[in-house]
Design a protein around this motif. Structure first.
Motif, PDB file in Angstrom:
ATOM      1  N   ILE A 178     -47.395  49.818 -98.796  1.00 48.49           N
ATOM      2  CA  ILE A 178     -46.923  51.159 -98.423  1.00 48.49           C
ATOM      3  C   ILE A 178     -47.134  51.389 -96.924  1.00 48.49           C
ATOM      4  N   SER A 179     -48.268  50.939 -96.411  1.00 43.50           N
ATOM      5  CA  SER A 179     -48.590  51.148 -94.997  1.00 43.50           C
ATOM      6  C   SER A 179     -47.617  50.414 -94.081  1.00 43.50           C
ATOM      7  N   HIS A 180     -47.248  49.186 -94.464  1.00 47.95           N
ATOM      8  CA  HIS A 180     -46.301  48.443 -93.630  1.00 47.95           C
ATOM      9  C   HIS A 180     -44.948  49.155 -93.599  1.00 47.95           C
ATOM     10  N   GLU A 210     -43.419  50.770 -90.074  1.00 48.22           N
ATOM     11  CA  GLU A 210     -42.107  50.376 -89.549  1.00 48.22           C
ATOM     12  C   GLU A 210     -41.134  51.546 -89.550  1.00 48.22           C
ATOM     13  N   THR A 211     -41.319  52.494 -90.448  1.00 46.18           N
ATOM     14  CA  THR A 211     -40.457  53.673 -90.480  1.00 46.18           C
ATOM     15  C   THR A 211     -40.810  54.634 -89.350  1.00 46.18           C
ATOM     16  N   ILE A 212     -42.100  54.809 -89.097  1.00 46.66           N
ATOM     17  CA  ILE A 212     -42.528  55.652 -87.966  1.00 46.66           C
ATOM     18  C   ILE A 212     -42.106  55.029 -86.645  1.00 46.66           C
ATOM     19  N   ILE A 238     -46.242  44.222 -84.282  1.00 42.83           N
ATOM     20  CA  ILE A 238     -47.490  44.938 -84.564  1.00 42.83           C
ATOM     21  C   ILE A 238     -47.556  45.299 -86.048  1.00 42.83           C
ATOM     22  N   GLY A 239     -46.436  45.688 -86.629  1.00 46.73           N
ATOM     23  CA  GLY A 239     -46.424  46.049 -88.049  1.00 46.73           C
ATOM     24  C   GLY A 239     -46.748  44.877 -88.955  1.00 46.73           C
ATOM     25  N   ARG A 240     -46.304  43.686 -88.582  1.00 46.43           N
ATOM     26  CA  ARG A 240     -46.633  42.503 -89.384  1.00 46.43           C
ATOM     27  C   ARG A 240     -48.085  42.090 -89.173  1.00 46.43           C
ATOM     28  N   LEU A 241     -48.573  42.233 -87.951  1.00 40.90           N
ATOM     29  CA  LEU A 241     -49.979  41.945 -87.684  1.00 40.90           C
ATOM     30  C   LEU A 241     -50.887  42.940 -88.400  1.00 40.90           C
ATOM     31  N   LEU A 242     -50.435  44.169 -88.556  1.00 42.57           N
ATOM     32  CA  LEU A 242     -51.199  45.195 -89.262  1.00 42.57           C
ATOM     33  C   LEU A 242     -51.614  44.716 -90.655  1.00 42.57           C
ATOM     34  N   ILE A 243     -50.759  43.958 -91.320  1.00 42.59           N
ATOM     35  CA  ILE A 243     -51.061  43.468 -92.669  1.00 42.59           C
ATOM     36  C   ILE A 243     -52.334  42.637 -92.654  1.00 42.59           C
ATOM     37  N   THR A 244     -52.408  41.683 -91.738  1.00 40.75           N
ATOM     38  CA  THR A 244     -53.582  40.815 -91.647  1.00 40.75           C
ATOM     39  C   THR A 244     -54.818  41.596 -91.221  1.00 40.75           C
TER      40      THR A 244
END
Length: 377
Positions: A202-204, A208-210, A220-226
């Protein structure tokens, strides 16, 4: 909030375009689709197996660096860079001038990952941490003048020449601070019963929507997952990166995100995301197994070098971290004379551990090819 009842937000009329305002996400979530439960179990098990390898493999940080390099290369490729994996591991002087801009973007991503993981030891996962990471990502490359390290104060868009004909227009800049504040609370809200893998799915989507930065949001959004997985203890080391899965299923990835925004289909997105975690974690586990088998084989061969075996083992450690090297780099890293480094590299060639890549008599480049191929599959 049930996934099946999810209403993603509203389109707001701006001056000559409409921007999308997503709803807040910091609350309980539930679902009726039993397939999510099955995928959640599979993804959690695979992630646990991957994490176990990162805990038991000796000198695991040597191999984590290769995972990071692969992620940097693939995540940047999604954004249009053309740097090959072996090029990403070379020093700048070995890169053709026309390829150096792309090379710098990949190297910045590697630096951004390493900086963020280090900062997690003293700073919680937060907008502040993401801003610091973004500043490293955008340093000296395309986009360096687009507010690096700062939440945007202007409208951005995805696709098209402007917000008027864009494929998607994120929320107006006046809404971004509140939305990111809500998202940050969601990462740390212990009062709600939402499994971590569902929470980061949900956060990813929400990040990416924001689209909180002027540029670099995808990376940054993909790195956020890790970062989320490491910060919450699901991973001891940053060993899982989904860019490989997203890049191989690029159209499905973008379609799944857009389906949440247009029709509220959070179920499909979470299923897609969990599938990606399960597949990627299993692939990472298999890579660790192959690394261990290769390590046993090559170290046995290096012990055949007799008096050079000690230097040979030091060279192996260097190659695990940087499998593309020159004799000069070996000489400097191992503090060896040029003739000694050249002789050691020649022995590694003889053992089949290094292969010369250029075909030149001078300025030669050598690759630990069997090892490098493990991360190219």
């Amino acid at each position: 909030m049930n996934f099946e009842d999810f209403s993603p937000g509203v389109w707001r009329q701006q001056y000559h375009y409409k921007s999308f305002s997503p709803v807040l996400v910091n609350h309980d979530w539930a679902w009726q689709d039993a397939r999510i439960n099955t995928l959640l179990e599979q993804a959690t098990r695979a992630l646990g197996e991957l994490n176990a390898f990162s805990l038991i493999v000796p000198d695991v940080d040597l191999f984590i660096e290769m995972h990071i390099a692969k992620e940097a290369n693939l995540s940047s490729r999604i954004e249009g860079t053309q740097t090959a994996m072996d090029e990403a591991l070379m020093s700048e002087e070995l890169i053709a001038p026309e390829k150096r801009d792309d090379w710098h973007e990949v190297r910045n991503y590697i630096d951004a990952i390493n900086t963020a993981i280090t900062e997690l030891k003293t700073l919680p996962l937060s907008t502040r941490l993401l801003c610091q990471t973004h500043a490293v990502l955008m340093r000296g490359v395309r986009g360096e003048h687009k507010q690096p390290g700062e939440i945007r104060n202007s409208q951005n868009w995805i696709g098209g020449s402007g917000p008027g004909d864009a494929a998607f227009v994120p929320p107006h800049p006046s809404e971004v601070a509140e939305l990111m504040g809500d998202l940050e609370k969601f990462w740390h809200n212990e009062a709600i019963e939402v499994p971590h893998l569902v929470r980061i799915a949900i956060s990813h989507y929400q990040f990416e929507t924001i689209h909180p930065f002027c540029d670099g949001n995808g990376r940054i959004g993909r790195l956020l997952i890790t970062l989320y997985l490491v910060s919450h203890g699901l991973l001891a080391k940053p060993s899982l990166y989904l860019s490989d899965f997203f890049e191989r299923h690029r159209a499905s990835y973008y379609d799944a995100l857009m389906a949440v925004r247009t029709s509220g289909d959070m179920t499909h997105w979470v299923r897609f995301f969990l599938t990606g975690v399960a597949e990627t974690a299993a692939k990472g586990r298999d890579t660790f197994q192959q690394v261990l088998a290769l390590r046993t084989d090559v170290e046995a061969r290096v012990h055949e070098l007799g008096r050079r075996s000690k230097s040979g083992l030091s060279l192996l450690k260097l190659l695990y971290r940087r499998p593309v090297v020159t004799v000069g780099e070996v000489s400097k890293a191992l503090d060896l004379s040029a003739p000694t480094a050249n002789a050691l590299v020649a022995e590694f060639e003889r053992l089949g551990l290094l292969r010369e890549m250029t075909g030149f008599a001078r300025n030669r480049v050598f690759a630990f090819e069997t090892y490098l191929k493990l991360f190219l599959v």
